[in-house]
Design an enzyme around this catalytic site. Structure first.
Site, PDB file in Angstrom:
ATOM      1  N   ASN A   1       8.563  32.301  -4.045  1.00  0.00           N
ATOM      2  CA  ASN A   1       9.526  31.197  -4.076  1.00  0.00           C
ATOM      3  C   ASN A   1      10.564  31.536  -5.139  1.00  0.00           C
ATOM      4  O   ASN A   1      10.333  31.345  -6.328  1.00  0.00           O
ATOM      5  CB  ASN A   1       8.810  29.880  -4.390  1.00  0.00           C
TER       6      ASN A   1
ATOM      7  N   ARG B   1       9.705  31.316   0.716  1.00  0.00           N
ATOM      8  CA  ARG B   1      10.195  29.957   0.911  1.00  0.00           C
ATOM      9  C   ARG B   1      11.721  29.982   0.974  1.00  0.00           C
ATOM     10  O   ARG B   1      12.371  30.616   0.150  1.00  0.00           O
ATOM     11  CB  ARG B   1       9.764  29.066  -0.250  1.00  0.00           C
TER      12      ARG B   1
ATOM     13  N   HIS C   1      11.243  19.408   1.875  1.00  0.00           N
ATOM     14  CA  HIS C   1       9.790  19.262   1.658  1.00  0.00           C
ATOM     15  C   HIS C   1       9.026  19.365   2.978  1.00  0.00           C
ATOM     16  O   HIS C   1       7.905  18.881   3.094  1.00  0.00           O
ATOM     17  CB  HIS C   1       9.444  17.903   1.012  1.00  0.00           C
TER      18      HIS C   1
ATOM     19  N   ARG D   1      17.604  12.488  -9.794  1.00  0.00           N
ATOM     20  CA  ARG D   1      18.536  12.232  -8.695  1.00  0.00           C
ATOM     21  C   ARG D   1      18.600  10.739  -8.405  1.00  0.00           C
ATOM     22  O   ARG D   1      17.584  10.054  -8.417  1.00  0.00           O
ATOM     23  CB  ARG D   1      18.114  12.984  -7.434  1.00  0.00           C
TER      24      ARG D   1
ATOM     25  N   GLU E   1       2.122  23.715  -0.757  1.00  0.00           N
ATOM     26  CA  GLU E   1       3.227  24.298   0.000  1.00  0.00           C
ATOM     27  C   GLU E   1       3.105  25.810   0.103  1.00  0.00           C
ATOM     28  O   GLU E   1       3.459  26.407   1.120  1.00  0.00           O
ATOM     29  CB  GLU E   1       4.555  23.905  -0.645  1.00  0.00           C
TER      30      GLU E   1
END
Length: 400
Positions: free
Chosen positions: A7, A89, A178, A239, A382
């Site tokens: 990743n 990823r 996601h 965010r 993940e």
């Protein structure tokens, strides 16, 4: 087979090596602050050994070299020949990719074309791919996209009510993120609830510093909260989530801020941090318990946003089998889970407060016996999902 998962972020590389015979983690590592004087690299093996390396790591190419050095020095592998495949990823695959794919020059060219949709992430992913292929071009590399799981959304879910040419020319639409997490936890929940995944309908709550919700009907995503970028949807660590879009031109005109400055505020200086003074929910709750009203406000706003989307998604799904909590907050914060479920009894969603407070690391049910909608906690993985996809694509290649 041994699958290495990479990743690559804008200034970091995270990696995990899996033995896919039993899906066990052989090692995991992190290389951070690439390009700075304070670069740092670390690997931890399943046997408990830890190797670290400090000193400037100039770029992602150098980072991949350091990763390989750590893999060798830790004794996890003696040669790259022991690695059967690499899964990468990729945050943004847009509507170009509907599945994971073997990486070649044409695939990398398409990922490069999508850089305007993910300017921080896709260049870093490409750097990791190119350097890995440069070292060993004979080892199959697979791109696994965050956006693929959401490609089953109907057009009515992913389109914005903007002039159609913005979609046709600039690909402006909802993509969602996601995706590997939402797919992984929904499949795991269907398994523990003994429901055929193709008949499983649920709402998955990926609640962490980044947070999103997905509505899944018969094993397929039909809507999700994140949009063109990961900014849309829920209030998050830094965010703002969904806000009145007119706020942006208002601030540009009245606060004399540029578009870039407003974008930076919305992505990095908003959310829990802006209201409660921290992007860490644990600290928010500590401050709240000490009487900090702004921390309490941040907590309440976060919970309200989650509940509003649950209600909306029940409306479009109809009957649901389960609500699934995952990611850092979802898996570990019993207080958030209880607050989110409070008042949802009208939908036959009833949390067992005692089970909810139990600290366990495995997938489990936390709903009351008479709750028609099962509430579950499923730890996300993940990286394992990426490894599984990479293995599937590599095996399919071998069968052709």
């Amino acid at each position: 087979m041994k699958i290495l998962v990479i990743n690559s972020g804008s200034s970091s590389i995270k990696f995990k090596l899996y033995d896919m015979k039993n899906e066990s983690v052989m090692c995991k590592g992190l290389i951070e602050q690439i390009g700075s004087d304070n670069s740092f690299a670390k690997i931890s093996t399943a046997h408990g050994s830890i190797k670290e390396k400090s000193g400037q790591i100039f770029n992602h190419a150098h980072g991949i070299e350091v990763m390989n050095e750590l893999l060798f020095n830790s004794g996890v592998v003696n040669s790259l020949d022991e690695i059967d495949g690499v899964g990468h990823r990729v945050v943004q695959g847009a509507d170009v990719f509907s599945d994971a794919v073997l990486i070649d020059e044409s695939v990398m060219a398409k990922i490069e074309e999508l850089i305007p949709l993910a300017p921080l992430h896709n260049p870093a992913h490409l750097a990791g791919m190119r350097e890995t292929l440069k070292v060993r071009p004979d080892i199959p590399n697979v791109a696994v996209f965050d956006t693929v799981f959401h490609q089953t959304m109907p057009k009515s879910s992913y389109m914005y009510a903007l002039p159609i040419e913005f979609y046709e020319k600039y690909k402006i639409r909802k993509y969602g993120f996601h995706g590997t997490s939402h797919q992984f936890v929904s499949k795991a929940a269907a398994k523990i609830l003994n429901i055929d995944y193709d008949k499983f309908s649920c709402i998955t709550l990926h609640l962490g510093n980044g947070a999103s919700i997905a509505a899944i009907k018969n094993g397929k995503c039909i809507d999700t909260t994140m949009g063109l970028t990961p900014l849309e949807g829920l209030m998050m660590g830094t965010r703002c989530g969904s806000i009145d879009p007119a706020i942006m031109p208002f601030l540009m005109e009245n606060a004399n801020l540029s578009a870039k400055e407003v974008d930076n505020i919305m992505n990095k200086k908003s959310g829990l941090l802006a209201i409660g003074g921290s992007n860490d929910m644990r600290i928010i709750e500590q401050k709240m318990d000490a009487g900090d009203e702004n921390a309490k406000l941040a907590f309440d706003m976060f919970v309200l946003k989650v509940k509003k989307f649950i209600g909306a998604y029940i409306a479009i799904l109809g009957k649901i089998d389960s609500i699934i909590f995952t990611a850092g907050i979802g898996e570990n914060d019993a207080r958030i889970r209880e607050a989110v479920c409070d008042g949802l009894e009208i939908f036959d969603i009833k949390i067992d407060k005692i089970k909810n407070k139990e600290s366990k690391d495995e997938p489990r049910r936390i709903s009351q016996i008479d709750s028609k909608v099962r509430i579950a906690i499923v730890p996300t993985d993940e990286e394992l999902a990426i490894a599984q996809d990479a293995l599937r694509i590599i095996k399919n290649k071998g069968n052709k």
